[in-house]
Write a protein that holds these residues in place. Sequence first.
Motif, PDB file in Angstrom:
ATOM      1  N   LEU A 148       6.844  -0.997  -2.892  1.00 54.34           N
ATOM      2  CA  LEU A 148       7.229  -1.431  -4.229  1.00 54.34           C
ATOM      3  C   LEU A 148       7.704  -0.279  -5.110  1.00 54.34           C
ATOM      4  O   LEU A 148       8.371  -0.516  -6.117  1.00 54.34           O
ATOM      5  CB  LEU A 148       6.074  -2.187  -4.888  1.00 54.34           C
ATOM      6  N   LEU A 149       7.415   0.938  -4.734  1.00 53.20           N
ATOM      7  CA  LEU A 149       7.922   2.095  -5.494  1.00 53.20           C
ATOM      8  C   LEU A 149       9.433   2.253  -5.323  1.00 53.20           C
ATOM      9  O   LEU A 149      10.077   2.942  -6.106  1.00 53.20           O
ATOM     10  CB  LEU A 149       7.198   3.373  -5.066  1.00 53.20           C
ATOM     11  N   ASP A 150      10.004   1.612  -4.324  1.00 55.03           N
ATOM     12  CA  ASP A 150      11.446   1.668  -4.087  1.00 55.03           C
ATOM     13  C   ASP A 150      12.228   0.686  -4.965  1.00 55.03           C
ATOM     14  O   ASP A 150      13.454   0.671  -4.928  1.00 55.03           O
ATOM     15  CB  ASP A 150      11.767   1.349  -2.623  1.00 55.03           C
ATOM     16  N   PHE A 151      11.522  -0.119  -5.755  1.00 54.19           N
ATOM     17  CA  PHE A 151      12.167  -1.153  -6.561  1.00 54.19           C
ATOM     18  C   PHE A 151      11.961  -0.905  -8.044  1.00 54.19           C
ATOM     19  O   PHE A 151      10.957  -0.338  -8.457  1.00 54.19           O
ATOM     20  CB  PHE A 151      11.615  -2.538  -6.196  1.00 54.19           C
ATOM     21  N   GLU A 152      12.927  -1.359  -8.837  1.00 54.04           N
ATOM     22  CA  GLU A 152      12.834  -1.271 -10.297  1.00 54.04           C
ATOM     23  C   GLU A 152      12.550  -2.622 -10.931  1.00 54.04           C
ATOM     24  O   GLU A 152      12.012  -2.687 -12.037  1.00 54.04           O
ATOM     25  CB  GLU A 152      14.139  -0.725 -10.877  1.00 54.04           C
ATOM     26  N   PRO A 208       2.902  -4.051  -9.893  1.00 47.94           N
ATOM     27  CA  PRO A 208       2.773  -2.701 -10.439  1.00 47.94           C
ATOM     28  C   PRO A 208       3.433  -2.590 -11.813  1.00 47.94           C
ATOM     29  O   PRO A 208       4.459  -3.231 -12.075  1.00 47.94           O
ATOM     30  CB  PRO A 208       3.497  -1.828  -9.417  1.00 47.94           C
ATOM     31  N   SER A 209       2.862  -1.785 -12.676  1.00 46.95           N
ATOM     32  CA  SER A 209       3.326  -1.685 -14.065  1.00 46.95           C
ATOM     33  C   SER A 209       4.726  -1.092 -14.202  1.00 46.95           C
ATOM     34  O   SER A 209       5.387  -1.304 -15.217  1.00 46.95           O
ATOM     35  CB  SER A 209       2.337  -0.871 -14.895  1.00 46.95           C
ATOM     36  N   HIS A 210       5.218  -0.373 -13.198  1.00 50.14           N
ATOM     37  CA  HIS A 210       6.544   0.244 -13.312  1.00 50.14           C
ATOM     38  C   HIS A 210       7.682  -0.758 -13.109  1.00 50.14           C
ATOM     39  O   HIS A 210       8.826  -0.476 -13.437  1.00 50.14           O
ATOM     40  CB  HIS A 210       6.689   1.397 -12.296  1.00 50.14           C
TER      41      HIS A 210
END
Length: 85
Positions: A37-41, A62-64
């Motif tokens: 999920l860090l790969d997505f905005e 995730p909050s980001h």
Amino acid sequence: SALSRPLITDYLKQGFWFREVILYDVVFQALEPRPNLLDFEKIVFTSSSQVDAFYKFFGAIPSHLEIECIGSITRAYLTKKVECR
């Protein structure tokens, strides 16, 4: 869908002859390898079942991530779990 809302069926019951047919059921399938999920905005949810599948496989949003909901029903459903931003 077996998970569809009864909106159309309820309308037709007001005087139309019809037969309700369920053409498919929703089956949650995990992607392998699991996306990071860090790969997505941004995540766009288009149905309540997508919200359920996401929470089943990822637990929480995730909050980001920016969240978008297509449709008021999906937004209301997701709001029960987390506010759409």
